[in-house]
Motif scaffolding. Structure first.
Motif, PDB file in Angstrom:
ATOM      1  N   ILE A 216      55.768  79.761  28.519  1.00 24.61           N
ATOM      2  CA  ILE A 216      57.776  79.505  28.869  1.00 24.61           C
ATOM      3  C   ILE A 216      57.139  78.040  27.754  1.00 24.61           C
ATOM      4  O   ILE A 216      57.988  78.244  26.881  1.00 24.61           O
ATOM      5  CB  ILE A 216      57.445  78.488  29.974  1.00 24.61           C
ATOM      6  N   SER A 217      55.952  77.371  27.921  1.00 22.10           N
ATOM      7  CA  SER A 217      56.406  76.416  26.594  1.00 22.10           C
ATOM      8  C   SER A 217      56.512  76.964  25.305  1.00 22.10           C
ATOM      9  O   SER A 217      56.900  76.221  23.738  1.00 22.10           O
ATOM     10  CB  SER A 217      55.049  75.191  26.703  1.00 22.10           C
ATOM     11  N   MET A 218      55.432  78.241  25.032  1.00 24.24           N
ATOM     12  CA  MET A 218      55.910  78.348  23.768  1.00 24.24           C
ATOM     13  C   MET A 218      57.370  78.994  23.321  1.00 24.24           C
ATOM     14  O   MET A 218      57.769  79.044  22.628  1.00 24.24           O
ATOM     15  CB  MET A 218      54.599  79.934  23.287  1.00 24.24           C
ATOM     16  N   ALA A 219      58.172  79.828  24.490  1.00 24.03           N
ATOM     17  CA  ALA A 219      59.130  80.100  23.942  1.00 24.03           C
ATOM     18  C   ALA A 219      60.580  79.469  24.228  1.00 24.03           C
ATOM     19  O   ALA A 219      61.673  79.450  23.701  1.00 24.03           O
ATOM     20  CB  ALA A 219      59.249  81.525  24.907  1.00 24.03           C
ATOM     21  N   LEU A 220      60.565  78.558  25.006  1.00 27.60           N
ATOM     22  CA  LEU A 220      61.462  77.802  25.516  1.00 27.60           C
ATOM     23  C   LEU A 220      62.383  77.226  24.714  1.00 27.60           C
ATOM     24  O   LEU A 220      63.715  77.315  24.335  1.00 27.60           O
ATOM     25  CB  LEU A 220      60.874  76.596  26.529  1.00 27.60           C
ATOM     26  N   SER A 221      61.433  76.705  23.256  1.00 25.03           N
ATOM     27  CA  SER A 221      62.659  75.684  22.685  1.00 25.03           C
ATOM     28  C   SER A 221      62.716  76.409  21.754  1.00 25.03           C
ATOM     29  O   SER A 221      64.645  76.074  21.220  1.00 25.03           O
ATOM     30  CB  SER A 221      61.427  74.367  21.780  1.00 25.03           C
ATOM     31  N   PHE A 222      62.965  77.471  20.608  1.00 22.89           N
ATOM     32  CA  PHE A 222      63.414  78.214  19.500  1.00 22.89           C
ATOM     33  C   PHE A 222      64.572  78.763  21.291  1.00 22.89           C
ATOM     34  O   PHE A 222      65.565  79.249  19.909  1.00 22.89           O
ATOM     35  CB  PHE A 222      62.766  78.850  19.144  1.00 22.89           C
ATOM     36  N   SER A 223      64.434  79.261  22.130  1.00 18.77           N
ATOM     37  CA  SER A 223      64.901  80.091  23.033  1.00 18.77           C
ATOM     38  C   SER A 223      66.009  79.032  23.159  1.00 18.77           C
ATOM     39  O   SER A 223      67.464  79.710  23.242  1.00 18.77           O
ATOM     40  CB  SER A 223      64.651  80.654  24.467  1.00 18.77           C
ATOM     41  N   THR A 224      65.657  77.761  23.581  1.00 21.53           N
ATOM     42  CA  THR A 224      67.250  76.685  23.670  1.00 21.53           C
ATOM     43  C   THR A 224      68.250  76.408  22.333  1.00 21.53           C
ATOM     44  O   THR A 224      69.203  76.716  22.837  1.00 21.53           O
ATOM     45  CB  THR A 224      66.636  75.550  23.863  1.00 21.53           C
TER      46      THR A 224
END
Lengths: 294, 280
Positions: B150-158
């Motif tokens: 989650i921590s790897m994907a969350l920033s770009f997903s946001t």
């Protein structure tokens, strides 16, 4: 009343952002601070926690091996990103053309993006196998080489091999981002230029390039950050070897931490790398902005 | 007129040549993977090399299902990637809406933090994650590794979701509010359905991140029954010999879910990725 409404709206915002914020703080800020903390200790993470201040940093920064590794990583990043950019730039322009079968080619050219890195590494290991590898066999049957090359056993060849594998994996991202940038350019500009009698080259220099500037910047920054800290393909292909021929900084950090159990030293290198990436991004931002202004 | 047509077709010929050359370089490793996977072990080690095996066989695919733990590893990869996708999707959708529809303190800081957090070298987070997960007894658990993904994907997903929500006119929100919807109803019933393409692309992005990961899974998971497919493949070197046909069969199996997903949702995924990147 108005104030209350405003406050309610603000609170509302935090409700929506809270889950993401919680994860970011817990899984990004806290680990980052934790890493910073560990970098000041000599520790095995279990029984031994000796505070040694900046000694890890000093030890790392006076060590020649660190600079060799950083330079190697820079060299690796430059070759890989340049490869991605040249191929991606060329292909994005062709894929933007209105010619038959373009969806078919696009589907093929994007494939490396979706294949897992460790799968790619293993496949290249097999292709590069000295005796039964397709690459040596092909080169020999074309009489380009007379005897098999031990691709991953020789330092120079190993570096070339990992760079090529990483170019293969990563060019689709640049290609796709630039393609999206091209499709966002207002077509009226080209029509106006046609009326003015501009040639293809002029249109490219005065319309395409300036319109793509922001997109090129983003694509480059993302790609540089991404590959500067790359680990998997190189680790699976060579584990940093032979010797330290492909020992990128990420691999160095991994080995310090999980092979030599010097977690403090590993963390201090990680912090230095983070700083370097930050500086690279800052310099690039500045460079591109100055160009935009002039 | 005729010369213009001719020069265009010459140009097209050049374009096709370049496309074919690069497609060739993309396809050779993939087709070689397939060719090796349907060979017998003896034929993988026989010279000269052939593209079409003398006795094509699906033995390698059968073996990886029966003799190796690939079934378990496939399941583990699937659980980790799906769980992290669902949570990433929920968090980034909510955050994207919050960021675009509200004014609040710290908005700019939050946005730029999302960007900066992309710059952490993954290996840099490895040791902290390791100590944190150990403290909470979450090494070798799905939950532990899911948190990491989650921590790897969350920033770009946001970022991606923010650019999608930005494309939806605010007047729609206002119209729905006038019709008597609460703010949350506006989000759930009016705006969110319109960002389906965005949500699809975030889902694919998060799934790919989780499915492809090697670094975290190889460090934070030590029990054999919890290992994932990408780690299994990388560790697949027998003590004496690598059975390349079996390994390539496993590689194909590990790539197929993403290739299928990608083929169906290509349009969404690409538009999402690029929206996030281009509109920064």
């Amino acid at each position: 009343m108005a104030i209350m409404m405003k406050q309610k709206r603000r609170l509302g915002a935090y409700v929506y952002i809270f889950p993401a914020l919680l994860f970011m703080v817990g899984l990004r800020i806290y680990p980052l601070l934790r890493g910073l903390y560990i970098s000041f200790y000599k520790t095995d993470l279990i029984s031994r926690w000796d505070f040694i201040g900046f000694q890890n940093y000093i030890k790392v920064l006076v060590n020649k091996q660190f600079y060799t590794s950083i330079l190697l990583t820079l060299k690796f990043t430059v070759f890989v990103v340049a490869g991605h950019f040249i191929i991606g730039f060329l292909l994005s322009h062709i894929l933007n053309k209105d010619i038959k079968g373009i969806t078919f080619f696009r589907a093929i050219l994007i494939l490396p993006w979706v294949i897992p890195e460790s799968v790619i590494a293993m496949t290249f290991k097999w292709l590069l196998n000295p005796l039964y590898g397709l690459i040596n066999q092909t080169l020999m049957s074309l009489s380009l080489i007379s005897e098999p090359i031990s691709w991953l056993g020789d330092g120079d060849f190993a570096f070339v091999a990992v760079v090529l594998a990483c170019i293969w994996k990563g060019f689709p991202m640049i290609m796709v981002i630039l393609l999206a940038g091209l499709q966002n350019i207002n077509q009226d500009l080209y029509e106006a230029a046609d009326i003015d009698g501009a040639t293809g080259m002029k249109k490219f220099i005065y319309i395409t390039l300036p319109s793509l500037k922001g997109v090129i910047y983003t694509a480059l920054v993302l790609d540089i950050i991404w590959w500067f800290k790359h680990y998997t393909i190189v680790w699976v292909l060579t584990q940093g070897g032979p010797g330290s021929a492909t020992s990128l900084i990420s691999i160095d950090i991994y080995k310090r931490s999980f092979e030599y159990f010097e977690f403090g030293a590993g963390s201090s290198v990680a912090i230095v790398v983070f700083t370097i990436i930050f500086v690279i991004k800052y310099v690039m931002e500045r460079g591109f902005k100055i160009n935009v202004d002039s | 007129m005729l010369t213009a047509k001719r020069s265009r077709s010459i140009k097209n010929l050049g374009h096709y040549t370049i496309l074919i050359i690069f497609s060739f370089f993309v396809l050779v490793p993939i087709l070689w993977m397939v060719s090796t996977a349907i060979k017998t072990e003896a034929e993988t080690f026989s010279l000269p090399l052939r593209w079409i095996p003398e006795q094509p066989t699906f033995g390698a695919f059968k073996r990886i299902l029966i003799e190796y733990p690939f079934g378990t590893q496939f399941k583990n990869s699937f659980i980790n990637a799906s769980l992290s996708t669902v949570i990433t999707l929920i968090c980034s959708t909510l955050a994207g809406y919050g960021i675009t529809r509200f004014k609040f303190k710290g908005k700019k800081t939050f946005m730029s933090f999302l960007l900066v957090s992309q710059m952490f070298p993954a290996v840099m987070l490895l040791v902290p994650f390791y100590t944190i997960l150990r403290r909470f007894d979450m090494i070798n658990t799905h939950v532990g590794i899911v948190f990491v993904y989650i921590s790897m994907a969350l920033s770009f997903s946001t970022w991606m979701m923010t650019s999608f929500f930005n494309d939806i006119p605010r007047s729609l929100d206002e119209a729905a509010t006038i019709d008597g919807c609460s703010k949350f109803q506006v989000f759930l019933k009016v705006i969110m359905p319109l960002t389906m393409p965005g949500m699809t692309s975030v889902a694919i992005y998060a799934f790919i991140m989780g499915w492809n990961d090697f670094l975290f899974a190889s460090t934070l998971i030590t029990h054999n029954h919890m290992k994932t497919l990408t780690v299994g493949i990388a560790e697949f070197s027998g003590q004496y010999n690598v059975l390349w046909n079996d390994l390539m069969a496993a590689s194909i199996v590990a790539s197929i879910p993403l290739i299928i997903m990608f083929t169906f949702f290509q349009k969404y995924f690409i538009s999402g990725m690029t929206a996030g990147a281009v509109k920064q």
